[in-house]
Design a protein around this motif. Structure first.
Motif: not given
Length: 541
Positions: A206-234
């Motif tokens: 609905r009237d958004s140019k962002q992909a639906a479901g995106q959340n612009d909270r930078e701190d939470t996004q960083r945590l997602v990527l940090e967790a992904d790196c840990r799972r991959r042993g990086k």
């Protein structure tokens, strides 16, 4: 196979009854009827009853279920998964609407790929009057791009058992559940069709140019990527926010492995001088050797002899003499056997380093076990794009001629991502992998040898990575010298050979959406979109 779907709708105080009803209307309009829907309020979201909807949809009592209100979306997700009966789940909120054929198309996809873990589709915007705009025609499954930016959003279905399995590892991160889940589900296996892109617009935001479901909270996004790196042993990954998304810089470890930079040349001055000097003076990574492979040296002039005299005693540079006729693939294969480094960097003699940390950026990716080869971003001298990766069967250059400052479609010109191929005017890979795959195919003397190498790596399960954070200027095809009299004829002959070898195995480029243009400029709407509804001026659902 007639799979059952559970549509899970999460909402808080931002959404009123009319918003929820708008979404429910698109669910009750589905061509495929084997589904249930769970309303999952959290926070201060309103609690509805079936009586609220029975007058609108006579089948509401059988289809709709109501979860008790929870504190957070994550808590609601954990609870509702214990009750949902579907083999596949859709996780959405009232900012999204489903196209009428959405579930039907996913059923077709599931039947085609019975081991499916996740499928995602394209999406667009829809206003309250049903007018559609701002489409997002996504690349296929692209784990590197997904780490750079959540390009999938809510436009996806998930195998429910897989979701439960991934949740058993650790709770999803509140506020970024879909991104976290997609990263957990995504496999690096090229050959198994477990994550599939459906190139159809099946979700409307609905009237958004962002992909639906995106959340612009930078701190939470960083945590997602940090967790992904840990799972991959990086664990040693530097994560930086950029305007377009995220940049993950992978460490190459404390041992500083030797990088062998292979440069075939006919000594075209001043190009090769500029190339060597830019490597020596600008590169911040210092443990490298330069193998300058001189071809066609029968009659060197005074200036060329002076150049060689200047560099012949330089510790980091070795002069090699290749006395066969020019064959780019053969020269590099021969030089690779002379190299001492763990990593091989293939470089044209007409490039000039822009990014001082180009080696660190590319080597960090090359040492990842799932990565086959890494390519860089190349510019013309006026800093417009010369090459930024290849689109299979279309062109060597995706955003050719675009200014360095511009981000391109969906920010793709400035986001690290997987591609089908990169050009070896600047590319880097592990030496042991290059030897295992037996180097370049020497049948491709002038052209297509780089893309052929990428496809052979892909065929064996390795990913090609392109990074915009390693930048060089490319003065273009000086390395070939004067021997290539009829370049067009050579191009056509080798293209025919390339198509014979690969067309059946890889008929299309999964990283380029088939709804987009077949010819330059790329990333504009194609003339024959795959999407049934060519949306535009008057198209409404």
């Amino acid at each position: 196979m007639h799979p059952f779907f559970s549509i899970l709708v999460f909402y808080d105080q931002r959404w009123n009854e009319e918003d929820v009803c708008r979404l429910l209307s698109t669910c009750f309009s589905q061509f495929y009827s084997h589904w249930e829907l769970w309303l999952c309020p959290y926070g201060a979201g309103s609690v509805f009853s079936v009586q609220s909807f029975e007058n609108r949809w006579p089948g509401a009592k059988q289809k709709l279920h109501f979860l008790k209100k929870t504190s957070t979306k994550l808590e609601a997700l954990n609870w509702v998964l214990t009750f949902a009966q579907g083999e596949y789940v859709v996780l959405i909120d009232p900012s999204v609407q489903l196209s009428k054929e959405a579930l039907f198309v996913f059923v077709v996809t599931i039947n085609r790929y019975p081991d499916l873990l996740m499928a995602f589709s394209d999406e667009d915007s829809m206003d309250e009057s049903g007018n559609r705009s701002d489409p997002i025609f996504k690349p296929g499954w692209n784990p590197e791009l997904l780490r750079s930016n959540n390009y999938i959003g809510q436009a996806a279905i998930y195998n429910k058992q897989t979701v439960l399995d991934r949740l058993s590892i650790a709770p999803l991160l509140d506020g970024q559940e879909e991104w976290d889940l997609a990263l957990r589900i995504g496999s690096f296996d090229c050959d198994k069709d477990r994550v599939v892109h459906v190139p159809r617009i099946l979700f409307h935001r609905r009237d958004s140019k962002q992909a639906a479901g995106q959340n612009d909270r930078e701190d939470t996004q960083r945590l997602v990527l940090e967790a992904d790196c840990r799972r991959r042993g990086k664990d040693e990954v530097t994560i930086k926010k950029t305007e377009e998304g995220w940049h993950l810089r992978y460490s190459i470890g404390p041992l500083s492995p030797l990088v062998s930079i292979i440069i075939p040349t006919r000594l075209p001055l001043p190009y090769v001088h500029r190339c060597i000097e830019s490597i020596l003076s600008k590169s911040t990574y210092r443990n490298f050797e330069i193998l300058l492979v001189i071809n066609g040296y029968g009659s060197l002039d005074q200036e060329q002899n002076a150049f060689l005299s200047k560099y012949c005693n330089l510790k980091q540079l070795r002069l090699l003499w290749y006395d066969q006729s020019f064959n780019y693939a053969a020269i590099n294969n021969w030089a690779a056997k002379e190299a001492s480094g763990e990593l091989l960097a293939f470089l044209n003699d007409d490039v000039e380093v822009i990014s001082p940390d180009w080696i660190e950026e590319m080597a960090g990716h090359a040492f990842r076990k799932e990565v086959g080869i890494v390519g860089a971003k190349l510019y013309y001298p006026n800093l417009t794009i010369q090459s930024d990766g290849m689109i299979l069967w279309k062109d060597y250059r995706r955003f050719h001629g675009m200014s360095r400052e511009l981000s391109g479609y969906l920010g793709l010109a400035k986001l690290c991502q997987n591609l089908t191929g990169v050009i070896t005017a600047c590319a880097l890979m592990r030496r042991e992998l290059f030897e295992w795959i037996k180097g370049f195919d020497e049948e491709f003397a002038y052209n297509w040898n780089d893309l052929d190498l990428c496809l052979r790596l892909k065929e064996r399960g390795y990913w090609t990575v392109w990074t915009p954070f390693a930048e060089l200027i490319h003065y273009c095809s000086v390395s070939v010298g004067r021997e290539s009299v009829d370049k067009q004829r050579e191009w056509e002959e080798e293209r025919e050979l390339f198509e014979k070898k690969w067309k059946e195995k890889f008929p299309s480029d999964l990283f380029y959406n088939p709804n987009l243009s077949d010819s330059a400029p790329f990333y504009r709407l194609g003339t024959t979109p795959w999407d049934i509804k060519a949306w535009g001026k008057e198209n409404k659902e």
